[in-house]
Design an enzyme around this catalytic site. Structure first.
Site, PDB file in Angstrom:
ATOM      1  N   ASP A 100       4.783  -0.114   0.296  1.00  0.00           N
ATOM      2  CA  ASP A 100       3.865  -0.923  -0.499  1.00  0.00           C
ATOM      3  C   ASP A 100       2.454  -0.336  -0.525  1.00  0.00           C
ATOM      4  OD1 ASP A 100       6.042  -2.556  -0.448  1.00  0.00           O
ATOM      5  OD2 ASP A 100       5.048  -4.236   0.563  1.00  0.00           O
TER       6      ASP A 100
ATOM      7  N   HIS B  66       4.354   0.753   4.493  1.00  0.00           N
ATOM      8  CA  HIS B  66       3.219   0.987   3.595  1.00  0.00           C
ATOM      9  C   HIS B  66       2.906   2.480   3.575  1.00  0.00           C
ATOM     10  CE1 HIS B  66       2.868  -3.215   4.820  1.00  0.00           C
ATOM     11  NE2 HIS B  66       2.229  -3.433   3.693  1.00  0.00           N
TER      12      HIS B  66
HETATM   13 ZN    ZN Z   1       0.801  -5.088  -0.102  1.00  0.00          ZN
END
Ligand code: ZN
Length: 461
Positions: free
Chosen positions: A257, A401
């Site tokens: 992400d 992430h």
């Molecule tokens: Zn996020």
């Protein structure tokens, strides 16, 4: 109306993301322009000051629990950016900061300019020559005085704080922008005053004149995408979909992400080296900075998905705002890679019935995760790798992430170990028979049917 530079036209542009601690809803994005270290330093200092102020003002939310995944409206800090000018002489960056610390959402603007000849960043008042700020303030006051009883010209002071966001429109007028409630009642929305071209010309510093010329020479942007826009592009699908049968193979889906960011290309090389692919939930304002990187992700078999435009907590927003956050990113991705994303992940995993409904309307399936690596700015690669490896099972969706260096450092170990254990790394739709996923359905993993998967896990990518 201001004109903005299309970031995809600038070679070498990248973005930086700053997130808060785990239970904070903080997302800050700012651009890094090539050969402008003084500008990067200034922008970083600016957003760091915003984060510090937010830390002091915001009550700490209680950590999420399975029973109480999220409070409806936790404190939030969101910083987004636009380019107001980009020429061989000068660069302008407009930061928009949204803050919620209780009460109402508050937006403020700050425009930083950069003189490329001297390598120095200047605040907006630096656009004006010595002593001219008082004249601009007087002019703005006169203008505001005509705007009715809910505007308070008396609040306009000739100081850097009041005049921290000045830009130019295409006509060359000097546009002074104010923050929410800075000089007017909240319901009036954004308040800006334009000092006409000819009058402004006499007030500008050397940098100001260059900035104005740069703003006036911004090429016209692409027309805003129409409703028919998306349909011109096929739905996004891994270029290698169909090469693995997850009914037979032990499949897992790695998901990343908040990118693309400065580590994404390194990550991609590692994935490709290991024959792995992943699903990237991208923030739209990062997407527009690096279209070539998106094409590489597509070409190497990974999948690009939607993580909203500016990473706002979507749950409290109206359907129009949610639609804007999601469709702008779909459009930006489609423009870059010629495919429209069909998957979305809500920032902070925070959903509302409105978010679900809008996702369905936009043809987006909602993807959560069932393995939380809890990666973040202060985590080590060892911990991230251990959680990913420990949590992996057939059909797992692993949340990470690509904006944290330690996360990328963990990837070779994750890929090597899990490959030895017989896992194959596919994109999210490949976990499902026929790659079929239903728009508006919430998917937590490839192990559960959408009908069983209604509550989000207690964590916050
Ligand atoms: Zn996020």
């Amino acid at each position: 109306m201001l004109a903005f530079v299309d970031p995809s036209t600038i070679a070498g542009l990248s973005t930086r993301t700053i997130t808060g601690t785990r239970d904070q809803h903080v997302h800050i994005s700012y651009p890094v322009l090539p050969n402008a270290p003084g500008l990067t330093d200034k922008l970083r200092a600016e957003v760091t000051a915003e984060l510090r102020a937010f830390d002091l003002a915001a009550p700490r939310p209680a950590p999420a629990t399975p029973d109480e995944p999220h409070t409806a409206k936790p404190p939030e800090l969101n910083v987004d950016w636009q380019l107001t000018a980009y020429s061989p002489q000068v660069i302008g960056v407009r930061l928009r900061t949204g803050r919620f610390t209780g009460g109402v959402w508050h937006d403020s603007l700050c425009t930083i300019w950069y003189d490329r000849a001297t390598g120095r960043a200047v605040d907006s008042p630096g656009l004006l020559k010595e002593g001219a700020l008082a004249a601009v303030a007087a002019r703005v006051k006169r203008e505001l005085a005509r705007d009715g009883p809910d505007v308070r010209p008396g609040r306009v002071r000739p100081d850097t704080g009041t005049f921290d966001s000045m830009d130019f429109n295409r006509r060359g007028d000097l546009v002074v922008e104010f923050d929410d409630e800075q000089v007017a009642a909240r319901y009036l929305g954004r308040v800006a005053v334009a000092v006409p071209n000819r009058e402004a010309a006499t007030l500008l510093s050397g940098v100001g004149a260059l900035a104005r010329a740069a703003a006036q020479s911004i090429p016209p942007g692409k027309p805003p995408p129409s409703a028919a826009f998306d349909r011109r592009y096929p739905q996004a699908r891994s270029s290698r979909a169909g090469t693995v049968d997850c009914a037979v193979a032990k499949c897992v889906a790695l998901t990343f992400d908040d990118g693309p960011g400065r580590y994404t290309s390194r990550l991609l090389s590692i994935l490709t080296e290991h024959g792995a692919r992943a699903t990237f939930f991208m923030v739209g304002s990062n997407v527009v900075a690096q279209p070539a990187l998106l094409r590489r992700i597509r070409d190497e078999g990974s999948l690009i998905a939607d993580h909203s435009w500016s990473h706002r907590n979507l749950a409290p927003l109206s359907s129009a705002r949610v639609g804007d956050q999601l469709s702008r990113t779909q459009d930006a991705v489609a423009e870059a890679v010629g495919q429209t994303p069909t998957l979305m992940r809500a920032p902070y995993g925070s959903l509302s019935p409105t978010v679900v409904q809008v996702a369905r309307q936009l043809g987006l399936s909602i993807v959560m995760w069932n393995v939380d690596t809890r990666d973040g700015p202060d985590e080590t690669a060892d911990d991230v790798a251990a959680r990913a490896i420990g949590g992996a099972r057939r059909g797992a969706i692993i949340g990470m992430h690509d904006v944290y260096s330690a996360t990328i450092d963990a990837i070779p170990r994750i890929l090597t170990t899990l490959t030895q254990e017989g896992y194959v790394f596919v994109t999210v739709p490949e976990l499902f028979p026929g790659d079929h996923m239903e728009p508006g359905h919430i998917y937590v993993s490839g192990e559960t049917t959408p009908a069983n998967a209604t509550s989000p896990p207690p964590s916050s990518p």
